[in-house]
Design a protein around this motif. Sequence first.
Motif, mmCIF file in Angstrom:
data_model
loop_
_atom_site.group_PDB
_atom_site.id
_atom_site.type_symbol
_atom_site.label_atom_id
_atom_site.label_comp_id
_atom_site.label_asym_id
_atom_site.label_seq_id
_atom_site.Cartn_x
_atom_site.Cartn_y
_atom_site.Cartn_z
ATOM 1 N N THR A 1 0.816 -1.220 0.000
ATOM 2 C CA THR A 1 0.000 0.000 0.000
ATOM 3 C C THR A 1 0.846 1.266 0.000
ATOM 4 O OG1 THR A 1 -0.165 -0.164 2.399
ATOM 5 C CG2 THR A 1 -2.012 -1.045 1.118
ATOM 6 N N TYR A 2 2.156 1.145 0.179
ATOM 7 C CA TYR A 2 3.009 2.340 0.148
ATOM 8 C C TYR A 2 2.974 2.996 -1.228
ATOM 9 C CZ TYR A 2 4.828 0.952 4.699
ATOM 10 O OH TYR A 2 4.935 0.618 6.037
ATOM 11 N N SER A 3 2.873 2.181 -2.280
ATOM 12 C CA SER A 3 2.787 2.747 -3.628
ATOM 13 C C SER A 3 1.473 3.506 -3.811
ATOM 14 C CB SER A 3 2.919 1.644 -4.678
ATOM 15 O OG SER A 3 1.906 0.672 -4.545
ATOM 16 N N ILE A 4 0.403 3.013 -3.198
ATOM 17 C CA ILE A 4 -0.890 3.701 -3.245
ATOM 18 C C ILE A 4 -0.803 5.016 -2.464
ATOM 19 C CG2 ILE A 4 -3.280 3.578 -2.395
ATOM 20 C CD1 ILE A 4 -3.228 0.590 -3.161
ATOM 21 N N ILE A 5 -0.180 4.965 -1.297
ATOM 22 C CA ILE A 5 -0.002 6.176 -0.488
ATOM 23 C C ILE A 5 0.759 7.238 -1.273
ATOM 24 C CG2 ILE A 5 1.227 7.100 1.531
ATOM 25 C CD1 ILE A 5 0.482 4.423 2.958
ATOM 26 N N ASN A 6 1.845 6.840 -1.926
ATOM 27 C CA ASN A 6 2.650 7.793 -2.694
ATOM 28 C C ASN A 6 1.876 8.362 -3.881
ATOM 29 O OD1 ASN A 6 4.858 7.492 -1.003
ATOM 30 N ND2 ASN A 6 5.729 5.817 -2.207
ATOM 31 N N TYR A 7 1.065 7.504 -4.515
ATOM 32 C CA TYR A 7 0.231 7.951 -5.640
ATOM 33 C C TYR A 7 -0.778 9.000 -5.174
ATOM 34 C CZ TYR A 7 -3.825 7.713 -8.768
ATOM 35 O OH TYR A 7 -4.889 8.026 -9.570
ATOM 36 N N VAL A 8 -1.459 8.744 -4.062
ATOM 37 C CA VAL A 8 -2.457 9.680 -3.543
ATOM 38 C C VAL A 8 -1.796 10.987 -3.124
ATOM 39 C CG1 VAL A 8 -4.136 10.073 -1.691
ATOM 40 C CG2 VAL A 8 -4.055 7.858 -2.845
ATOM 41 N N LYS A 9 -0.659 10.901 -2.462
ATOM 42 C CA LYS A 9 0.049 12.114 -2.046
ATOM 43 C C LYS A 9 0.409 12.990 -3.240
ATOM 44 C CE LYS A 9 2.287 10.663 2.272
ATOM 45 N NZ LYS A 9 3.608 10.372 2.905
ATOM 46 N N GLU A 10 0.828 12.357 -4.332
ATOM 47 C CA GLU A 10 1.284 13.117 -5.494
ATOM 48 C C GLU A 10 0.139 13.706 -6.306
ATOM 49 O OE1 GLU A 10 4.091 12.672 -9.503
ATOM 50 O OE2 GLU A 10 3.984 11.019 -8.051
ATOM 51 N N PHE A 11 -0.905 12.906 -6.545
ATOM 52 C CA PHE A 11 -1.953 13.332 -7.470
ATOM 53 C C PHE A 11 -3.230 13.819 -6.790
ATOM 54 C CE2 PHE A 11 0.747 10.446 -9.920
ATOM 55 C CZ PHE A 11 1.002 11.235 -11.035
ATOM 56 N N PHE A 12 -3.393 13.521 -5.498
ATOM 57 C CA PHE A 12 -4.588 13.967 -4.755
ATOM 58 C C PHE A 12 -4.160 14.535 -3.404
ATOM 59 C CE2 PHE A 12 -5.921 10.708 -7.704
ATOM 60 C CZ PHE A 12 -7.064 11.238 -8.282
ATOM 61 N N PRO A 13 -3.377 15.598 -3.433
ATOM 62 C CA PRO A 13 -2.829 16.144 -2.176
ATOM 63 C C PRO A 13 -3.881 16.654 -1.208
ATOM 64 C CG PRO A 13 -2.439 17.646 -4.016
ATOM 65 C CD PRO A 13 -2.935 16.369 -4.612
ATOM 66 N N LYS A 14 -5.096 16.903 -1.687
ATOM 67 C CA LYS A 14 -6.151 17.385 -0.791
ATOM 68 C C LYS A 14 -6.753 16.255 0.050
ATOM 69 C CE LYS A 14 -7.529 21.457 -3.460
ATOM 70 N NZ LYS A 14 -8.630 22.161 -4.160
ATOM 71 N N ILE A 15 -6.484 15.004 -0.332
ATOM 72 C CA ILE A 15 -6.978 13.880 0.463
ATOM 73 C C ILE A 15 -6.123 13.732 1.718
ATOM 74 C CG2 ILE A 15 -7.243 11.366 0.559
ATOM 75 C CD1 ILE A 15 -7.958 11.398 -2.379
ATOM 76 N N THR A 16 -6.782 13.642 2.862
ATOM 77 C CA THR A 16 -6.081 13.381 4.120
ATOM 78 C C THR A 16 -5.957 11.874 4.303
ATOM 79 O OG1 THR A 16 -6.967 15.398 5.133
ATOM 80 C CG2 THR A 16 -6.135 13.694 6.622
ATOM 81 N N LEU A 17 -4.727 11.387 4.356
ATOM 82 C CA LEU A 17 -4.490 9.957 4.555
ATOM 83 C C LEU A 17 -4.513 9.626 6.040
ATOM 84 C CD1 LEU A 17 -1.685 9.580 1.901
ATOM 85 C CD2 LEU A 17 -3.872 8.354 1.862
ATOM 86 N N VAL A 18 -5.095 8.473 6.358
ATOM 87 C CA VAL A 18 -5.297 8.064 7.747
ATOM 88 C C VAL A 18 -4.781 6.638 7.938
ATOM 89 C CG1 VAL A 18 -7.014 7.713 9.576
ATOM 90 C CG2 VAL A 18 -7.355 9.528 7.877
ATOM 91 N N VAL A 19 -4.074 6.400 9.037
ATOM 92 C CA VAL A 19 -3.623 5.060 9.403
ATOM 93 C C VAL A 19 -4.093 4.765 10.821
ATOM 94 C CG1 VAL A 19 -1.630 4.985 7.851
ATOM 95 C CG2 VAL A 19 -1.386 6.023 10.113
ATOM 96 N N SER A 20 -4.003 3.511 11.229
ATOM 97 C CA SER A 20 -4.571 3.159 12.532
ATOM 98 C C SER A 20 -3.618 2.349 13.401
ATOM 99 C CB SER A 20 -5.869 2.365 12.337
ATOM 100 O OG SER A 20 -5.591 1.137 11.688
ATOM 101 N N ARG A 21 -3.947 2.348 14.678
ATOM 102 C CA ARG A 21 -3.287 1.490 15.656
ATOM 103 C C ARG A 21 -4.339 0.542 16.208
ATOM 104 N NH1 ARG A 21 -1.074 5.128 19.431
ATOM 105 N NH2 ARG A 21 -2.822 4.912 20.867
ATOM 106 N N SER A 22 -3.987 -0.731 16.327
ATOM 107 C CA SER A 22 -4.945 -1.746 16.775
ATOM 108 C C SER A 22 -4.779 -2.045 18.258
ATOM 109 C CB SER A 22 -4.760 -3.045 15.976
ATOM 110 O OG SER A 22 -4.976 -2.811 14.608
ATOM 111 N N ASN A 23 -5.912 -2.197 18.928
ATOM 112 C CA ASN A 23 -5.922 -2.563 20.340
ATOM 113 C C ASN A 23 -6.341 -4.035 20.434
ATOM 114 O OD1 ASN A 23 -6.667 -3.053 23.043
ATOM 115 N ND2 ASN A 23 -7.194 -0.912 23.376
ATOM 116 N N PHE A 24 -5.398 -4.913 20.792
ATOM 117 C CA PHE A 24 -5.681 -6.347 20.796
ATOM 118 C C PHE A 24 -6.394 -6.805 22.067
ATOM 119 C CE2 PHE A 24 -2.814 -6.095 17.288
ATOM 120 C CZ PHE A 24 -3.126 -7.173 16.464
ATOM 121 N N VAL A 25 -6.710 -5.857 22.955
ATOM 122 C CA VAL A 25 -7.502 -6.203 24.137
ATOM 123 C C VAL A 25 -8.990 -6.213 23.790
ATOM 124 C CG1 VAL A 25 -8.146 -5.517 26.479
ATOM 125 C CG2 VAL A 25 -5.760 -5.300 25.721
ATOM 126 N N ASP A 26 -9.430 -5.131 23.111
ATOM 127 C CA ASP A 26 -10.861 -5.060 22.772
ATOM 128 C C ASP A 26 -11.106 -5.066 21.256
ATOM 129 O OD1 ASP A 26 -10.002 -2.552 21.997
ATOM 130 O OD2 ASP A 26 -11.239 -1.447 23.424
#
Length: 202
Positions: A59-84
Motif C-alpha cells: 500500500t506504500y505505492s498507493i499512499i505515494n500515488y495519492v500524495k502526489e496526485f490527490f494532495p487534498k486527500i487526508t491519509l489516515v492510518v490506525s493502531r490496533s488494540n488487541f484487548v478489545d
Amino acid sequence: MKSKKELRQEFKVKRCQLSKAEEESLNRKLLSQFQKIELASVKYMHVFLPIEKYHEPDTYSIINYVKEFFPKITLVVSRSNFVDYSMQHYILNHQTVFEKNEWGIPEPVSGTAVLPSLIDFIVVPLLVFDTDGYRVGYGKGFYDRFFAQCATKVQRVGLSFFDPIEKISDRNEYDVILTKAITPSHIYCFDSDESNSSHGVW
C-alpha cells in the motif's frame, strides 16, 4: 465451498508461495487498477500498512500515488488494540511516528486523531473475497467493528492478489460486504442501496 478458517489457511499459504518477482509484478498491477478509481470527492482515506511477513499488498505505492496526485486527500492510518479489538485512527503525515508492535505491524504511536465518521474511503486488507463482496480477513473482527463506526456511504475497497472465489460457506449477518475489490486484473463492484444492488467487473 470452504469456510473462513479453511480459506484463511489456504490463502496465507498461496501468498507466501509467491516469488519476489511475482509479488512485485502483482503489486504494480494492483496500483495500475487502483489508479482507475475515482477519488475526486474523497476527503479522508484510511490505508492499512502492509505486514511484510504476511506478504500483504504494497500500500506504500498507493499512499505515494495519492500524495502526489490527490494532495487534498487526508491519509489516515490506525493502531490496533488487541484487548478489545478496536482501532484508533491518526492522520498520516511527516510528523507521524511509527513503531512495529509485537506482531510486526507498523503502527502510529502519536499524531492527530481522526474520528471514524469522517473517513469516506477505506483500503481494506483481506486474504480472499467472494463474488458477492464478502471478505475473509485474519479473523479478529477489527475491520467489521471499524466499518460499524463509519458513515453508511463509506467506500470499502479491498485489495487482493487473487480473483474471487464463488462463495464463502459460513458468511453471517455481521459480515460487511465490500463496495469494491481490486485485483491485479479487475475491479469488482458490489455497490448497493436499500432499493437495488449491482455487481459488475471493470
